[in-house]
Design a protein around this motif. Sequence first.
Motif, short mmCIF file in Angstrom:
data_model
loop_
_atom_site.label_atom_id
_atom_site.label_comp_id
_atom_site.label_asym_id
_atom_site.label_seq_id
_atom_site.Cartn_x
_atom_site.Cartn_y
_atom_site.Cartn_z
N HIS B 370 1.13 -1.30 -0.12
CA HIS B 370 -0.06 -0.12 -0.08
C HIS B 370 0.87 1.07 0.14
CE1 HIS B 370 0.79 0.35 4.19
NE2 HIS B 370 0.50 -0.88 4.49
N VAL B 372 1.47 2.99 -2.73
CA VAL B 372 1.25 3.89 -3.88
C VAL B 372 0.29 5.10 -3.41
CG1 VAL B 372 0.64 3.95 -6.10
CG2 VAL B 372 1.26 2.16 -5.27
N THR B 373 -0.73 4.83 -2.72
CA THR B 373 -1.80 5.89 -2.61
C THR B 373 -1.82 6.44 -1.00
OG1 THR B 373 -3.33 3.95 -1.86
CG2 THR B 373 -3.25 4.67 -4.32
N GLU B 374 -0.90 6.15 -0.56
CA GLU B 374 -0.79 6.69 0.85
C GLU B 374 -0.34 7.94 0.79
OE1 GLU B 374 -2.29 5.26 3.78
OE2 GLU B 374 -3.06 4.69 2.33
#
Lengths: 391, 375
Positions: B370, B372-374
Amino acid sequence: MSTDEPTADDITADESTTRAASGDEPILSVEDVKVHYKPGGIVKRALTDKKVQAVDGVSFDLYENDIVILVGESGCGKTTLGKTAVGLETPTEGSIKYRGQDIWEAKNDPRSADIEFTDIRRAMQIIHQDPANALNSSRRVKAILSDPLKKYRTELGPKEREDTIYRFLEYVDMMPPEDYAERYPHQLSGGEKQRVALGRALLMNPDVILADEAISALDVSLRVGMMDLILDLQETFSTSYIFISHDLANARYLAKRAGGRIAIMYLGEIVEIGPPDEILGNPTHPYTKVLKWSTPTVDPDLAKQRIQEDPPVREVDVPDPEDPPSGCKFHTRCPDAREVCTQEHPDLYDTAGESDAACFRALDSHEYWNSTELAGPDDEYDAQESSSFGD
Amino acid sequence: MAIGQQNQTTEEQDDADEDVVMEVRDGKVQFGMSRGQAWVLNDVDMDIRREEILAIVGESGSGKSMFAAALMDAVEDPGHLSGDVTYYPREDEDDNSPSTDQIGSYDTVGDESVDVLGMSDAELQKFRWEEVSMVFQGAMNSFNPTMKIKGHFTETIQAHNAVLDERMSHVRDLFEALHLDPDRVMNSYPHELSGGMKQRALIALALVLEPEVLVMDEPTAALDLLMQRSIISMLRELRDEFELTIVFITHDLPLVAGLSDRIGVMYSFEFIEVGNTRSLLKDAAHPYTRALLRSVPSIDSDIDAMEPIEGARPDPVNIPTGCSFHPRCPIADDRCEIEDPDLVTVDDDHEAACFYTDQARNELEYKLDHGVTED
């Protein structure tokens, strides 16, 4: 392989040169399109002036080999926009241009049109959500696929037609094609049916394919395979896609693989459009943040933590589309809304990143920043959900 | 109770420590078809623990809805259910729970346990709703359109001879927990409510007689994302507040990652992996679960690692011999073709039905990344 490209014959010589010369010309350009419906039955329609603004002032361009994924909740107008973009629905206002030719002018005034309406229609194909209903259940795959060839590629003899069908079945990974061609739709699995539908759309060698929730009806484990197939064939046939999805995770997968854009829709408008990393990594519009927040993550630690959080909205339910809020349509739910949002309607602005967002917060100097805040994030976020009612 | 829940599950083998509310043994459902016998539930064993949220995950045609029907002996003809389904009512120390008073009317087998499949129709009718109730997929359309929501509640309460006032005050609590305005919703017709409100009202209706177990079959499938997320959050609160056991059936693995305490993965009409949510998702032991996790795009997964599962799902008439996943399994060998693996413990509170779990864990990679979008 000239037989593979029927539309190549249809495009006149000078057009194909202009096409080659200006690679950046959009294939399809949707300009300020509005689609309004009158809701209800005959009586209600006659009695009221109410309109549902299914699509309300949307513009976007679709280029060669491009992919745009329209994402939004049900009722946000994504299907209507998609159908309007491929010429199945007449816009109330605005225009849709295919290679510079307004498609509704081409239909209504064929003499002054540069491209015939039938050619435009043929250049834009659709894959529907439910493959079971998109295929005639009493006809074999071969018969289903030979119809469009019989109608539009009359130069093909029976043998050539059969060869073409087999070749396209191979393209969509249905091996051996001789076997699949003889089957009826009920003898195919859901994924295979959807691949037949995809093959049928590709037979016309379209420039644009509208895929309306084309993978939602498939088993989860097959969705990635179907998306990969669509992307592989996009390279082979250089087709552009308008993809409709309610699922941000699938939209992200497609957009990232194809280098496309995600367009977030809310109540008939595109509120943010941009590349997936920007939309998901650095969302500007509060509604994009809501959608991102709502999309579940598979990481158990993260998911446990997120489930405790309150949603980043003041109200869960979508307002009545017959009576959309004034100003920015999202202001009734937006946690960042200020006084000015209730009055002024934001356009799509360039953000600091690569996306465009319809939010005043994207502008550094806007009266928004001096405007008074509306009530802060409301804990009782369901208290006002009655606004989802009509009357 | 909810906090104890996560720790309570550490000693899988120690039955005495485990408070089981429902138990399924050798659960089998068969359908006679023109092509032969179809097994749509194949010797399933499962313990459902009190006050847990158990997610049953599987693709379409994996038998997950059949499992739900089996829990309530609600398999429709011509399907035939055999095996044992046992229900253990809450012990008497909970005096304030009215449901325990009614248990006496059942055929009790020895100690408090209830044999669900041996019930008469009348007992079964009581058992459903009062002990175990169910919310179906798209069930929000199952309200009678000519009847106000309130009517549905009074009808149900009266049909079960419960005290109306007492139940209605319970309904108010339920509505509050589900963020519904009781007065408005009660006096509305179904068409006046949004899909999310109807679904929540239906959950309240299923809980009106204070059942111990709530079985939900894809309860959020037809809803918008945000409503789906909100209902998921509310379910956890409901469980804590009303001491419920929830069985949540879905095809959507990410949906239950934050909700469930345990996950049971079904493939080809049986459980192939059962374990606590964290362990199962972080390090799945069965090749199918690993392949499934690799094939489901989530909002923050690594897209380059995504891969579909090759092959087709098995035909219920013609289930492959041995391990039913072997035709699609990358690490299957001759043994998998002949012998059917049983569920074996791979970690604390984590079982998988595979001979080669170590190999699967080493060779079949997947990521829950996870990064990528944090923000």
